[in-house]
Design a protein around this motif. Sequence first.
Motif, PDB file in Angstrom:
ATOM      1  N   LYS A   1       6.450  10.934   0.301  1.00  0.00           N
ATOM      2  CA  LYS A   1       5.022  10.907   0.050  1.00  0.00           C
ATOM      3  C   LYS A   1       4.651   9.707  -0.831  1.00  0.00           C
ATOM      4  CE  LYS A   1       4.183  14.848   2.167  1.00  0.00           C
ATOM      5  NZ  LYS A   1       3.377  14.927   3.384  1.00  0.00           N
ATOM      6  N   ASP A   2       3.550   9.032  -0.438  1.00  0.00           N
ATOM      7  CA  ASP A   2       2.999   7.905  -1.214  1.00  0.00           C
ATOM      8  C   ASP A   2       4.087   6.890  -1.576  1.00  0.00           C
ATOM      9  OD1 ASP A   2       0.493   9.060  -1.114  1.00  0.00           O
ATOM     10  OD2 ASP A   2       0.783  10.156  -2.990  1.00  0.00           O
TER      11      ASP A   2
ATOM     12  N   GLU B   1       0.839  -1.198   0.000  1.00  0.00           N
ATOM     13  CA  GLU B   1       0.000   0.000   0.000  1.00  0.00           C
ATOM     14  C   GLU B   1       0.874   1.248   0.000  1.00  0.00           C
ATOM     15  OE1 GLU B   1      -2.511  -0.186   3.362  1.00  0.00           O
ATOM     16  OE2 GLU B   1      -3.678  -1.915   2.655  1.00  0.00           O
ATOM     17  N   LYS B   2       0.341   2.310  -0.568  1.00  0.00           N
ATOM     18  CA  LYS B   2       1.042   3.590  -0.550  1.00  0.00           C
ATOM     19  C   LYS B   2       0.812   4.295   0.781  1.00  0.00           C
ATOM     20  CE  LYS B   2       1.034   4.666  -5.500  1.00  0.00           C
ATOM     21  NZ  LYS B   2       0.629   5.664  -6.524  1.00  0.00           N
ATOM     22  N   LYS B   3       1.873   4.855   1.334  1.00  0.00           N
ATOM     23  CA  LYS B   3       1.753   5.612   2.574  1.00  0.00           C
ATOM     24  C   LYS B   3       2.945   6.550   2.708  1.00  0.00           C
ATOM     25  CE  LYS B   3       3.960   2.070   5.424  1.00  0.00           C
ATOM     26  NZ  LYS B   3       3.823   1.217   6.627  1.00  0.00           N
ATOM     27  N   ASP B   4       2.781   7.561   3.539  1.00  0.00           N
ATOM     28  CA  ASP B   4       3.871   8.497   3.794  1.00  0.00           C
ATOM     29  C   ASP B   4       4.866   7.859   4.761  1.00  0.00           C
ATOM     30  OD1 ASP B   4       2.510  10.202   2.199  1.00  0.00           O
ATOM     31  OD2 ASP B   4       1.701  11.432   3.826  1.00  0.00           O
ATOM     32  N   THR B   5       6.137   7.868   4.376  1.00  0.00           N
ATOM     33  CA  THR B   5       7.186   7.251   5.180  1.00  0.00           C
ATOM     34  C   THR B   5       8.193   8.317   5.588  1.00  0.00           C
ATOM     35  OG1 THR B   5       6.937   5.185   3.954  1.00  0.00           O
ATOM     36  CG2 THR B   5       8.957   5.453   5.246  1.00  0.00           C
TER      37      THR B   5
ATOM     38  N   PRO C   1       7.028  -0.613  11.085  1.00  0.00           N
ATOM     39  CA  PRO C   1       6.659   0.785  10.877  1.00  0.00           C
ATOM     40  C   PRO C   1       7.839   1.700  11.109  1.00  0.00           C
ATOM     41  CG  PRO C   1       5.837  -0.003  12.966  1.00  0.00           C
ATOM     42  CD  PRO C   1       6.441  -1.183  12.283  1.00  0.00           C
TER      43      PRO C   1
ATOM     44  N   THR D   1       9.866  13.592   4.575  1.00  0.00           N
ATOM     45  CA  THR D   1       8.813  12.582   4.480  1.00  0.00           C
ATOM     46  C   THR D   1       8.641  12.183   3.020  1.00  0.00           C
ATOM     47  OG1 THR D   1       7.655  13.503   6.400  1.00  0.00           O
ATOM     48  CG2 THR D   1       6.404  12.038   4.963  1.00  0.00           C
TER      49      THR D   1
END
Length: 445
Positions: A349-350, A99-103, A434, A347
Motif C-alpha cells: 500500500k502507498d 508518486e505513491k501507489k499500490d504495488t 508497471p 499488495t
Amino acid sequence: MSKIESTLDKLFAKLVQIKDTVKARLCALWQKYSPQAMQRMSQLKKIDYATAKSFVIRFKWRILLVLLVLYAGSKAYDYFFPASEKAGGPVTVTTLVVEKKDTPLIIEATGTIVSASIVDIRPMVTNTVAKIEVKDGQEVKVGDLLFVLDDRNDKANYEKLKALADDAQKQYLRAKELVDKNFISKAGLETSLANAKSAQAAARAAEVQLSFDYIRSPIDGRAGIVNVFPGSLVQASNVVSTSTNSTATSSVGSMVTITQLNPINVQFVIPEKDIPVMLENQLDGDAMAVKVTVGESGKQTYEGKVIVIDNQVDPSIAAVRVKAQIPNENKTLLPGQFARVSLIANTLKDALAIPSQAVVINPRGKLVYVVDKDGKTASKPVKVIYEYQGSSVVTGIEAGDRVVIEGKQNLRPGSKVREAKSTPASTANAQPAPAPATPSAVEKK
C-alpha cells in the motif's frame, strides 16, 4: 620549364640563408644569457633553511597578504564561475516525479496444468461390448450413454424378477382383502407382505445389474481415445482389453478416459520463505489472483484464482504445493502442459515505485539522484524493498521528488541539469515499468 626551375633554385637558396641567420642569432643569445642563468642556479643551490627562515620572518606580512588575496580570488572565481558551468553547462537528463501507489507483490513459479476432474471408464462386470455410443474426442455431459454391453442375460433376469415382484404384490393385495373378510389370518398377511418386499428387492437388484450394461459419463468433459471396439471382451479389472498390431501387443487399462477441461487447474510450488506472505493475504478472505502463460511464446495469458494451499511443506524441496483454477472456455489448455505462473501474494500500500534503472549502485550502497527546485542534483541513499520486471519499490525518498532516470552517469552532487526533450521513446523509458496485475522470479530484498 627553365624559368620555373630557376625560381625554385633561388627560393631554396633563400631558405638556406634564413636558416643560417636564425641559427647564428640563437647561438649569440645562448652565449649571452647562459652565464647569468648558471649563476642564478648556483645562488638557488646556496639557499638553506636559515636563509629561507630569515626571508619569511622579514616579509611575513607581505606573504600573508599575498596568500589572502589569492584565497579570496579563488573563492570569487568559484562563486562567479561554478564548476558545473566551467564543465560545459547543464547535463541533459530524463526525470520522473515519484508518486505513491499500490504495488502488487508478485511471486513467480513454474507448474503443470492438471484437470479438475478426470475419470477412467472401466466396466463393473465381465461382458462383451455390444455398442459404442461415444467417439474419440467427443464432448460429453453427465449421464450421456458411452457404451452398451451385451444385456440379453441381465435383461431377461430383470424381467423375470420384475414379474415375480409384480405377482407377489398382487398376492399381498389379495391377502389384505381376505384378512378383512376373516378368510386368512394376519400371520398369512404378514408372510405375503414379506414375500412381496423380497421379490421387489430382487427385482431392484436385477435392475442395478442390468444398469451395469449401460455405461454413462459421470462428469462433464471431453472423451479421449476409445480403447475398445464392438465385440471386445471387457473385464471388471485393471486390464480392459488387449490389442495386437504388426509390431507389438499392448494392453490398456480403461475403455475411455473422460477429462474435465473447463474450468481447469494449474498446480505449482512456492518456496517456504514466501509462505507467510501468502497466508497473511489468504486470511483476508479474498482468493489470490494468478496469471498463467503456456508455451514458449506466452502470447495468451489466462487469469484465475487460488483455490487451495497444501497443508504441509515438502521437506525435500522446501516448498508448498498450491493449486489455482482458471477458465478454459476455448479448451486450449490440456492437462500435462508446462505453465509459468505469476501469483499476487500481497499488495504494498502507498509504495514508492521507480524504474530500476534509476538506482545507482556504488561501494557505499544504493542511491538515486534527485533534482531540486533550482535544477541541481542531490544524491539520496535508498533501500530497495521489492523489484519486479524493471520496477523497484524503494524507501529513502519522498512522494513528489524528481528522480533522474537517464543521464545519471554524468552527474555529481550539485550538478546543474535540464530535462531532455520528450520523445515517444524517452517518455516510454522514463515511465516505471508497471507491475503486472497477476504473478516470471520475485526478488524480495
